[in-house]
Design a protein around this motif. Sequence first.
Motif, PDB file in Angstrom:
ATOM      1  N   THR A 124      -2.842  -7.201  -5.079  1.00 25.94           N
ATOM      2  CA  THR A 124      -3.919  -7.064  -4.092  1.00 25.94           C
ATOM      3  C   THR A 124      -4.727  -5.791  -4.285  1.00 25.94           C
ATOM      4  N   ARG A 125      -4.342  -4.950  -5.269  1.00 28.34           N
ATOM      5  CA  ARG A 125      -5.072  -3.711  -5.504  1.00 28.34           C
ATOM      6  C   ARG A 125      -5.381  -3.610  -6.999  1.00 28.34           C
ATOM      7  N   GLU A 153      -6.319   2.387  -7.071  1.00 33.83           N
ATOM      8  CA  GLU A 153      -5.100   2.693  -6.321  1.00 33.83           C
ATOM      9  C   GLU A 153      -3.984   3.149  -7.253  1.00 33.83           C
ATOM     10  N   ASN A 206       0.681  -1.652  -7.761  1.00 37.84           N
ATOM     11  CA  ASN A 206       0.234  -2.928  -7.212  1.00 37.84           C
ATOM     12  C   ASN A 206      -1.011  -3.397  -7.948  1.00 37.84           C
ATOM     13  N   ASP A 212       0.867  -1.178   0.000  1.00 35.94           N
ATOM     14  CA  ASP A 212       0.000   0.000   0.000  1.00 35.94           C
ATOM     15  C   ASP A 212       0.903   1.228   0.000  1.00 35.94           C
TER      16      ASP A 212
END
Length: 500
Positions: A129-130, A134, A126, A78
């Motif tokens: 997971t994103r 994002e 990313n 993140d």
Amino acid sequence: MEAAKLTIDPAFEVGPVERRLFGSFVEHMGRSVYTGVFEPGHPAAGPGGLRRDVIELTREMGVSVVRYPGGNFVSNYDWEDGVGPAGERPTRLDLAWRQIETNAFGLDEFMTWTRQVAAEPMLAVNLGTRGVREACDLLEYANHPSGTRWSDLRVKHGAREPYGVRLWCLGNEMDGPWQIGGKTAYEYGRLAAETAKAMRRVDPRVELVACGSSNSTLPTFASWEATVLEQCYEHVDYISAHNYYDPAQPDRASYLASAADMEAQIHALVATADHVAARLRSPRRLKISFDEWNVWSQSLFGGEHSLDWAEAPRIIEEEYDAAAAAVAGSLLITLLANTDRVGIACQAQLANVIAPIRTEPGGPAWRQTIFHPFALTAAHARGRVLRLALSSPVFPTERYGEVPALVATATHDDDAGSLAVFAVNRSETPLPVQADLRALTGLARAEHLTVGGGDPAARNTRDAPDRVVPRPAPGAALSGGRLSAVLPPLSFNVLRLSPA
């Protein structure tokens, strides 16, 4: 050994020297970041904790582009965790390398560092997971001037002017079963297309890299690229390539001939991309971003499951010998010789982790053997890459059959009237070289620098950092438009020719 022969004519060129071929890679992995490029409290640390000794070596190396923050790390990252006041950043578990990530170093520190080393940033988003949202938020934070949520947050963090990042990787190694949030080729191709379309609405100037195969040995190599590009061809600018070459191959000769594999991989990717272009009736021609390459004893690494939770552990800190410098040099020559289709390349990684630069916490930084071929090529490759006519003695290998002992390319600087020949003798005996330069008028002086040629197991260490360095080689002669030289065994060489 019989002589290798070259004919070099400025009328035959591959393309201009692409400065982005001299790229590197900084990932949140092992000590690449922490006690590598970033170590607050180190005697050489400048403002913000950036190690000035590593900055100086990076500039000396001639690094033009740096890819960040991964690598496998990015697929569970993140980016928001790494911006803002350091004391407010969360500590996280990095699932890629089973490390404790403090987030003390993040995007803003990286951008400050790239300015100090005079390198272009290359950021990865990313897509494990994103996803689309994002990626666009990160691009807005980095590139939008101000007046929006994320751009104003950058300004609040002290960066009033936008970073203007042009190069963006759409995820990393999404075909790999080790990847957090891995995808099928179709799933990833669709996601890459939609992410690319959205990012271009935020900033139409971005240049985007779609994930190719993690390496050429995977059973899905080329078919992965074909499926991915069928979905996103019109929305990206590059397809990525990754590969590492292990000294522990069935035979030493195959290791020394690793560049033959890289050459085949480049040709296969070009053919695949151009086939997709033909099927789509597209006039566009994609280039390759070979954004992970190096020598790595990968067979000795137990994988991420062998690691336990730790903060900046010592992992994959390869100690390179003189033979590795010759192999790494041959890979760099191969990239340069394909400059018409390879537009970006990043040696992985920069500091400590399979790296040309090694450091000690609180202690010195030094150049590994593979530092020198990179630095010499980055310094002397200027102008145009020329297409050589080459004949060479060969030697047998288990993996590639017979391969030439000589790997070479040349660049011509039209303004200065100078020529640089980059050559690796990958045999274990001296190699005479004869070059016909009669089409290049005005050359009168020849200088020969070599790396290696002595003990192939010699290494640079903290206590002996200059055991393997570039050294003048005797005997290079230029007469009547013909150059003769002898390349030492297992050596990287630069022959510089200039006007009187």
